[in-house]
Design an enzyme around this catalytic site. Structure first.
Site, PDB file in Angstrom:
ATOM      1  N   THR A 260       4.968  -2.477  -0.980  1.00 53.94           N
ATOM      2  CA  THR A 260       3.805  -1.592  -1.078  1.00 53.94           C
ATOM      3  C   THR A 260       4.151  -0.393  -1.953  1.00 53.94           C
ATOM      4  OG1 THR A 260       2.052  -0.544   0.245  1.00 53.94           O
ATOM      5  CG2 THR A 260       4.312  -0.224   1.011  1.00 53.94           C
ATOM      6  N   ASN A 261       3.340   0.650  -1.934  1.00 52.66           N
ATOM      7  CA  ASN A 261       3.612   1.862  -2.735  1.00 52.66           C
ATOM      8  C   ASN A 261       3.168   3.091  -1.940  1.00 52.66           C
ATOM      9  OD1 ASN A 261       0.730   2.449  -3.397  1.00 52.66           O
ATOM     10  ND2 ASN A 261       0.905   0.434  -4.339  1.00 52.66           N
ATOM     11  N   HIS A 262       3.265   4.262  -2.558  1.00 54.94           N
ATOM     12  CA  HIS A 262       3.063   5.522  -1.827  1.00 54.94           C
ATOM     13  C   HIS A 262       1.607   5.975  -1.724  1.00 54.94           C
ATOM     14  CE1 HIS A 262       7.273   6.426  -1.320  1.00 54.94           C
ATOM     15  NE2 HIS A 262       7.502   6.242  -2.610  1.00 54.94           N
TER      16      HIS A 262
END
Ligand code: C5P
Length: 226
Positions: free
Chosen positions: A29-31
């Protein structure tokens, strides 16, 4: 916010990250927190639009009066966008879509194997914004806005994205700017819009782009501006 400015229009917004599962307990995933996209959906709803928000997994409350569809993966986000895109007059894609996903999703938790690391083979996800740019109504009655988050060459990358993905507007933010990008309540962006081509040279020149830098703003104010 101008009350009723978007009355009668359908607005489609994507927001948040995607999660790309490796096995039943892990994902890539990412931030992204979804704050920008949720602010955009709420602003459009305040302005009188009928809003559909396609959201990856985030910790935010659903905006009031907005039809929110929750998804996990880029493929699920793509499916939801394809279902709603043709009715959308305005589409704003603020989601941080995972560009890649693991080729295989293990049925069982991947176990430590005593030395050898399990390989993770990635494959590319569909580019949802590029798909929308290609599938706009031919009469120009659909507006598509993309986002770009870059760590270098912001304007050059944003300009190429605007053209490559056939966007009517691109909101570019530089991750190196203080107060901009993921998780903050503020953002500092540059808005790019294509200009009518200069035909005086027979169309040989590169397409012109209008570049509008905005000051550091609260994401809710910025959402209304966009
Ligand atoms: O190419 P890049 O990922 O930087 O482009 C960012 C823009 O494209 C954002 O508007 C994002 O929502 C959209 N995007 C998408 N599907 C992808 C990748 C990005 O819709 N697979």
């Amino acid at each position: 916010l101008a009350d009723g400015e978007l009355a009668g229009l359908h607005v489609l917004v994507t927001a948040g990250p995607t999660q790309e599962p490796l096995d039943p307990v892990r994902y890539l995933t990412n931030h992204s927190t979804g704050k920008m996209g949720y602010a955009l959906a709420q602003a459009a709803q305040f302005m009188g639009a009928e809003v559909t928000l396609v959201s990856g997994p985030v910790a935010l409350d659903e905006p009031q009066g907005v039809h929110t569809i929750r998804v996990q993966t880029a493929q699920e986000m793509f499916d939801a966008v394809r279902e709603h895109f043709s009715q959308a007059d305005l589409t704003v894609m603020a989601a941080a879509v995972g560009d890649f996903r693991p080729e295989h999703r293990s049925e069982q938790k991947i176990k430590k194997t005593g030395g050898a690391m399990p390989p993770i083979v990635l494959v590319q996800n569909p580019d949802i914004l590029a798909w929308a740019g290609e599938h706009k109504r031919a009469d120009g009655s659909q507006v598509v806005c993309g986002f770009a988050m870059e760590t270098q060459d912001l304007l050059a990358n944003a300009q190429s994205k605007l053209q490559r993905k056939h966007c009517d507007m691109l909101v570019a933010n530089d991750l190196n700017e203080p107060g901009a990008g993921f998780a903050h309540d503020t953002n500092r962006v540059v808005i790019l819009t294509p200009q009518a081509a200069d035909t005086s040279d027979g169309g040989a020149s590169t397409p012109r782009v209008r570049v509008e830098p905005l000051p550091l703003m609260d994401k809710r104010d910025l959402a209304a501006r966009i």
